[in-house]
Structure formats: structure tokens, C-alpha cells
Design an enzyme around this catalytic site. Structure first.
Site, short mmCIF file in Angstrom:
data_model
loop_
_atom_site.label_atom_id
_atom_site.label_comp_id
_atom_site.label_asym_id
_atom_site.label_seq_id
_atom_site.Cartn_x
_atom_site.Cartn_y
_atom_site.Cartn_z
N HIS A 242 0.84 -1.21 0.00
CA HIS A 242 0.00 0.00 0.00
C HIS A 242 0.88 1.26 0.00
CE1 HIS A 242 -4.42 0.90 0.80
NE2 HIS A 242 -3.91 2.11 0.76
N GLY A 296 1.65 4.51 -8.14
CA GLY A 296 0.63 5.27 -7.43
C GLY A 296 0.96 6.75 -7.41
C1 LIG Z 1 -2.43 9.07 -1.91
C2 LIG Z 1 -2.63 7.59 -2.01
C3 LIG Z 1 -3.92 7.09 -2.00
C4 LIG Z 1 -4.11 5.72 -2.11
N1 LIG Z 1 -5.37 5.25 -2.19
C5 LIG Z 1 -5.58 3.91 -2.34
C6 LIG Z 1 -6.89 3.41 -2.47
O1 LIG Z 1 -7.86 4.14 -2.47
N2 LIG Z 1 -7.02 2.07 -2.60
C7 LIG Z 1 -5.95 1.21 -2.62
O2 LIG Z 1 -6.12 0.00 -2.73
N3 LIG Z 1 -4.70 1.69 -2.51
C8 LIG Z 1 -4.50 3.01 -2.39
N4 LIG Z 1 -3.23 3.49 -2.30
C9 LIG Z 1 -2.09 2.57 -2.48
C10 LIG Z 1 -1.70 2.47 -3.97
O3 LIG Z 1 -2.67 1.74 -4.67
C11 LIG Z 1 -0.37 1.78 -4.17
O4 LIG Z 1 -0.37 0.55 -3.50
C12 LIG Z 1 0.85 2.60 -3.75
O5 LIG Z 1 0.65 3.98 -3.96
C13 LIG Z 1 2.07 2.13 -4.53
O6 LIG Z 1 3.19 2.80 -4.16
P1 LIG Z 1 3.83 4.06 -4.94
O7 LIG Z 1 3.00 5.22 -4.57
O8 LIG Z 1 5.20 4.08 -4.36
O9 LIG Z 1 3.81 3.78 -6.42
C14 LIG Z 1 -3.00 4.85 -2.19
C15 LIG Z 1 -1.71 5.37 -2.19
C16 LIG Z 1 -1.52 6.73 -2.12
C17 LIG Z 1 -0.12 7.26 -2.15
C1 LIG Z 2 -6.45 10.81 6.15
C2 LIG Z 2 -7.48 11.02 5.11
C3 LIG Z 2 -8.71 11.71 5.61
C4 LIG Z 2 -9.46 12.32 4.48
C5 LIG Z 2 -10.91 12.40 4.52
C6 LIG Z 2 -11.70 11.23 5.03
C7 LIG Z 2 -12.17 10.29 3.95
C8 LIG Z 2 -12.52 8.91 4.42
C9 LIG Z 2 -11.46 7.87 4.25
C10 LIG Z 2 -11.26 7.44 2.85
C11 LIG Z 2 -10.07 6.57 2.75
C12 LIG Z 2 -9.59 6.42 1.39
C13 LIG Z 2 -8.50 5.39 1.32
C14 LIG Z 2 -7.35 5.82 0.54
C15 LIG Z 2 -6.13 5.01 0.82
O1 LIG Z 2 -6.15 3.80 0.65
C16 LIG Z 2 -4.93 5.66 1.29
O2 LIG Z 2 -4.96 6.86 1.58
O3 LIG Z 2 -3.90 4.98 1.37
#
Ligand SMILES: Cc1cc2nc3c(=O)[nH]c(=O)nc-3n(C[C@H](O)[C@H](O)[C@H](O)COP(=O)(O)O)c2cc1C
Ligand SMILES: CCCCCCCCCCCCCCC(=O)C(=O)O
Length: 346
Positions: A242, A296
Site C-alpha cells: 500500500h 501510485g
Molecule cells: C495518496 C494515495 C492514495 C491511495 N489510495 C488507495 C486506495 O484508495 N485504494 C488502494 O487500494 N490503494 C491506495 N493506495 C495505495 C496504492 O494503490 C499503491 O499501493 C501505492 O501507492 C504504490 O506505491 P507508490 O505510490 O510508491 O507507487 C494509495 C496510495 C496513495 C499514495
Molecule cells: C487521512 C485522510 C482523511 C481524508 C478524509 C476522510 C475520507 C474517508 C477515508 C477514505 C479513505 C480512502 C483510502 C485511501 C487510501 O487507501 C490511502 O490513503 O492509502
């Protein structure tokens, strides 16, 4: 002109609200895993071949019956409208232009159906945090199906939402007015995303019963879980920590990869994300057995720096770097990468 992903990130940082920059950039705990993801790639060496007499290398890959023009996909990331007013619409257009797959986050700030409508021809997969309310999970699946998504990416590494110190210190708890997780609309309210430790393999089985879409299981690091996932009929495994945002001190993604590849034994495709910042990182992951990688943060940086054009630039830079690195390795295709081309210093 920006020539590396690092320059794109620097440009994004200048344009973003510092609180939002921290949300995108940050990791959990002491950010050990966040740093390890990139450092692990740097520690690996690529061992090139010479005098192979090859032509321009073939970059395309086929995944779950769909084709991507390169082995670099867009990982699901939340809240693209914090980076650009067009948000996920712009990202999807960039994905379509690059002919690669975009995984739309369940926490997108544009509903998945609107993302699909804004980018005809885009290859979309929908990322899902299984909700304990399976009736609502089913509603989400139907939305993804109706939008034409080609797969469900089930994120398994989030039984709770990881604690990110930067967000705590910044007091980042809510989206700005006018933004919300659009996929979570339910009648006249917007539901909160539930992160639940009660979610189990049984939920995954139930999910597979209610849809014929292939399921990609994201966030697998333990080889025993990879074997269990095969028993539960997943169509692909996604090695990921993640982006260092969940369990801090979990292994770097590329370090966890070989054991997962071994456990899977070629039964299903293996994807990887976390720390991919250079074309050479892509080659290393593929040589160690990944079928494709995803990025990501880099795409979010592109979006924040220059909207759709910035996201396109990021994908274009990675494509050019992959092509050059393959040529320098004497390879005709991404399929020719093999573990012997990666040297570990230990
Ligand atoms: C800002 C942010 C939001 C993310 N939101 C999600 C998400 O909504 N669902 C999810 O499965 N992974 C989420 N991830 C994890 C990414 O899918 C991914 O695993 C990760 O960003 C990969 O690493 P990288 O940023 O170094 O490429 C998020 C990562 C970041 C940085
Ligand atoms: C720290 C974030 C707070 C923002 C507003 C609340 C929204 C509810 C939570 C949504 C989570 C989305 C997941 C994204 C993710 O996987 C990640 O950030 O990593």
C-alpha cells in the site's frame, strides 16, 4: 520540461496545498516501509546482455484478457480532485492515451461511471475495500460492472486505516467542501468507507459468487496468503504494501516478490506496486517474476503538476525509460526478462 519523475514530484509539491502534498506523499508510522520500497530497487543490480542484434523492444503485455501497451499500470489512489479539478477524469484520459490500465479507487472523487464516460476507450479496473455490508458491496460491484470495468481489485491490506503521522499532525480529517467519495453515494447520503478487521476469505468467496468479473487480490505479502488466494479462485495477485501506508516495517514490495512468485508458480499473473520510479525498476520487478507493475504517487504528481498532460508525461517518461533499459539489456521483449538478470548484493 520535466525529465524525471523526481522533477515531476518537485513541480507537484510547489502547486499542492502542503497538507494535501503530505497526504499523498506520506506513509504509516516511521515511514520505514515507504523508504524501503524505493531503496530496495536501488540495491538491486541489472546484469545486461550484449551483442544480441535486437530490434526495437516489444513492451506490450496481456492481463486478464486485456492488453496494455506497456507493463506499467496505474495503481488505485484516492482523491484525484485534490490534485486537479478534473481529477480521475484526467487520469483516465491519460491512461487511455497511453493505452494502459487505470485502477479506479473506490475512494475516487469522480464516480466510476463518470470516469468511464469521460475517457472512452480507457481500460478501467475498479478497486474495492470489501464493505461488511455486503448488500452495499454488491451495489458497488454493479456500478463497476455498469461502468465497463474489466476487473475488481480487492484491497486486502486495510482491516484498519493505517495511521499516518503527517495527516495526524496536519489535522487532515476531511475533504474540502464539494469533494467526496462519489462511489459511496447511497440515496441522498454519502456513506463512509468502512475498514473492517472482520473481512475474511468468506467475504471474498461471496464476492466471487455475485460477479463474474475477475478478482485481483491487492496487498499480498505472505506466501501462505498467496496460496490461499489461489484456493479461493483469484485471477491475479498484487504484491503491495500500500505504498508504505498501512503496516509500517512490512517488507519492501520488490523484496517480497520472489517468494510470492514462487508460491504462485505461474498459476495466475502477479502484479507489484511500491517504489517504482524508473524504467530500470520496472525491468527488475519483471525479471523477478512480476507480469506488470503499477505506479501510485507518480501519477498523482503528474496530475498535480500539469493535469492530464502531467499524468501523460509521467506515463511517457516511464515508457521511454523501459524501452531504453530493455535495449541496453539486449532484450527484444519484456517477456525475455529472467531472474538471472538481477543481482542482489547479499
Ligand atoms: C495518496 C494515495 C492514495 C491511495 N489510495 C488507495 C486506495 O484508495 N485504494 C488502494 O487500494 N490503494 C491506495 N493506495 C495505495 C496504492 O494503490 C499503491 O499501493 C501505492 O501507492 C504504490 O506505491 P507508490 O505510490 O510508491 O507507487 C494509495 C496510495 C496513495 C499514495
Ligand atoms: C487521512 C485522510 C482523511 C481524508 C478524509 C476522510 C475520507 C474517508 C477515508 C477514505 C479513505 C480512502 C483510502 C485511501 C487510501 O487507501 C490511502 O490513503 O492509502
Amino acid at each position: 520540461m520535466r525529465f524525471t519523475l523526481r522533477e515531476v514530484e518537485a513541480a507537484a509539491r510547489e502547486r499542492l496545498d502542503p497538507v494535501h502534498y503530505d497526504y499523498f506523499a506520506g506513509g504509516a508510522g516511521d515511514e520505514v516501509t515507504l523508504r524501503a520500497n524505493e531503496a530496495a530497487f536501488e540495491r538491486l543490480a541489472l546484469l545486461p546482455h550484449v551483442l544480441r542484434g535486437t530490434a526495437k523492444p516489444e513492451l506490450g503485455v496481456t492481463l486478464l484478457g486485456g492488453r496494455a501497451s506497456m507493463p506499467v499500470l496505474i495503481a488505485p489512489t484516492a482523491f484525484h480532485r485534490l490534485a486537479d479539478p478534473e481529477g480521475e477524469r484526467a487520469t483516465a484520459r491519460a491512461a487511455a492515451a497511453a493505452e494502459t490500465i487505470m485502477m479506479v479507487s473506490m475512494a475516487s472523487t469522480v464516480a466510476v461511471g463518470d470516469v468511464a464516460a469521460a475517457a472512452p476507450g480507457a481500460r478501467l479496473w475498479f478497486q474495492l475495500f470489501i464493505q461488511p455490508d455486503m448488500a452495499f458491496t454488491e451495489a458497488l460491484v454493479r456500478r463497476a460492472e455498469a461502468a465497463g470495468c474489466g476487473a475488481l481489485v480487492v484491497t486486502a491490506d486495510s482491516p484498519v486505516f493505517g495511521t499516518r503521522g503527517r495527516d495526524e499532525r496536519n489535522g487532515f480529517r476531511d475533504l474540502p467542501d464539494g469533494l467526496c467519495c462519489e462511489n459511496m453515494r447511497d440515496g441522498d447520503r454519502v456513506r463512509e468507507i468502512a475498514f473492517s478487521p472482520a473481512v475474511s476469505w468468506e467475504h471474498l468467496d461471496r464476492l466471487r459468487e455475485i460477479t463474474s468479473l475477475p478478482v485481483v487480490l491487492k496487498g499480498v505479502l505472505h506466501p501462505a496468503d498467496a496460496r490461499a488466494a489461489l484456493d479461493h479462485g483469484v485471477s491475479a495477485l498484487f504484491v503491495s504494501n500500500h505504498g508504505g501506508r498501512q503496516l509500517d516495517t512490512a517488507p519492501a514490495a520488490v523484496d517480497a516478490l520472489p517468494e510470492i512468485v514462487d508460491a504462485v508458480g505461474g498459476a495466475v499473473p502477479v502484479l507489484l506496486d511500491g517504489g517504482v520510479r524508473r524504467g530500470t525498476d520496472v525491468l527488475k520487478a519483471l525479471a523477478l517474476g512480476a507480469d506488470a507493475v503499477a505506479v501510485g504517487r507518480p501519477v498523482v504528481w503528474g496530475l498535480a503538476a500539469d493535469g492530464e498532460r502531467g499524468a501523460r508525461r509521467v506515463l511517457g517518461l516511464l515508457r521511454a525509460e523501459v524501452e531504453e533499459a530493455l535495449t541496453l539489456c539486449g532484450l527484444a521483449s519484456v517477456r525475455d526478462l529472467e531472474p538471472g538478470m538481477v543481482r542482489r548484493p547479499w
